[in-house]
Design a protein around this motif. Structure first.
Motif, short mmCIF file in Angstrom:
data_model
loop_
_atom_site.label_atom_id
_atom_site.label_comp_id
_atom_site.label_asym_id
_atom_site.label_seq_id
_atom_site.Cartn_x
_atom_site.Cartn_y
_atom_site.Cartn_z
N GLN A 96 -4.78 -1.27 -0.36
CA GLN A 96 -4.58 -2.46 -1.18
C GLN A 96 -3.14 -2.62 -1.64
O GLN A 96 -2.42 -1.65 -1.84
CB GLN A 96 -5.50 -2.42 -2.40
N THR A 135 -4.97 -6.72 -4.07
CA THR A 135 -5.60 -7.41 -2.94
C THR A 135 -5.51 -6.55 -1.68
O THR A 135 -4.60 -5.74 -1.52
CB THR A 135 -4.90 -8.75 -2.66
N LYS A 136 -6.46 -6.77 -0.77
CA LYS A 136 -6.40 -6.11 0.52
C LYS A 136 -5.57 -6.94 1.48
O LYS A 136 -5.66 -8.16 1.51
CB LYS A 136 -7.82 -5.93 1.09
N PRO A 155 0.82 -1.22 0.00
CA PRO A 155 0.00 0.00 0.00
C PRO A 155 0.85 1.27 0.00
O PRO A 155 1.74 1.44 0.84
CB PRO A 155 -0.81 -0.14 1.30
#
Length: 218
Positions: free
Chosen positions: A180, A216-217, A105
């Motif tokens: 993310q 993706t988180k 992130p």
């Protein structure tokens, strides 16, 4: 003499339990891939096996109808045979150089691998495509540095060897955007060189690159 060189920019794994068959001088012996092939003076080669490296002095190289064999990732497959017949499938898609990792992130993505890699993207952007004979496409929001597509290259050196041909390059990873992680870059396609006095292709040889992953988180 018939020569075929295939590679593609941008992995699909072989099935569990598949064997890797290392290239070598077969001294006229056949390499026939499919059920029951060893009855025809062939070294063992079964569906979903993986071919790796350089095979020389092959009598008949054949992939039987309904049989798929794979190329080892990032290692060119080179086969010199008297006769080649492929009614089955030789799958080198996504088996070139690896793509770059997606950025954490708020961080840029990593560059792909290979001679013409896609460059990792800035935050919240898409990475550049890997290259081979054509340039890789620029990623979304490229600033001509981050997210740039790879530069084209080709293989013309003779004689052909594992050091003279290159797989397709990997794409750049996507940049991360809070909260993310960016998606990884797609893997390049394999490099395949086949040479024979007689060559029949009624099946499929696939050397495409594969798309990158989604963000993706954590």
């Amino acid at each position: 003499m018939i020569r075929l060189l295939l590679a593609y920019l941008l992995t699909l794994p072989a099935m569990a339990g598949a064997a890797t068959i290392a290239g070598r001088d077969l001294a006229g012996q056949n390499l026939i891939c499919g059920p029951g092939s060893t009855a025809n003076n062939s070294i063992p080669c079964y569906p979903d096996d993986v071919l790796s490296g350089v095979f020389t002095n092959v009598g008949l190289f054949q992939i039987n109808a309904g049989t798929t064999v794979f190329v080892t990732p990032a290692i060119p497959l080179i086969i010199f045979a008297s006769t080649i017949s492929i009614p089955g499938t030789l799958n080198g898609s996504g088996r070139g150089e690896v793509g770059g990792i997606g950025g954490d992130p708020g961080q840029p993505g990593g560059d792909g691998a290979g001679r013409g890699p896609g460059i990792g993207a800035d935050t919240d952007m898409g990475g550049g495509g890997g290259a081979y004979c054509g340039d890789g496409g620029n990623g979304s929001g490229t600033n001509n540095v981050l997210g740039a597509g790879g530069a084209a290259y080709d293989d013309t050196a003779q004689p052909v060897s594992t050091g003279s041909i290159s797989p397709g390059s990997g794409g750049g990873g996507g940049g991360g955007a809070s909260p993310q992680t960016g998606g990884s870059g797609g893997q390049g396609g394999a490099s395949v060189y086949l040479e024979a006095s007689s060559f029949t292709l009624t099946g499929t040889i696939s050397v495409r690159g594969v798309p990158g992953g989604n963000s993706t988180k954590p």
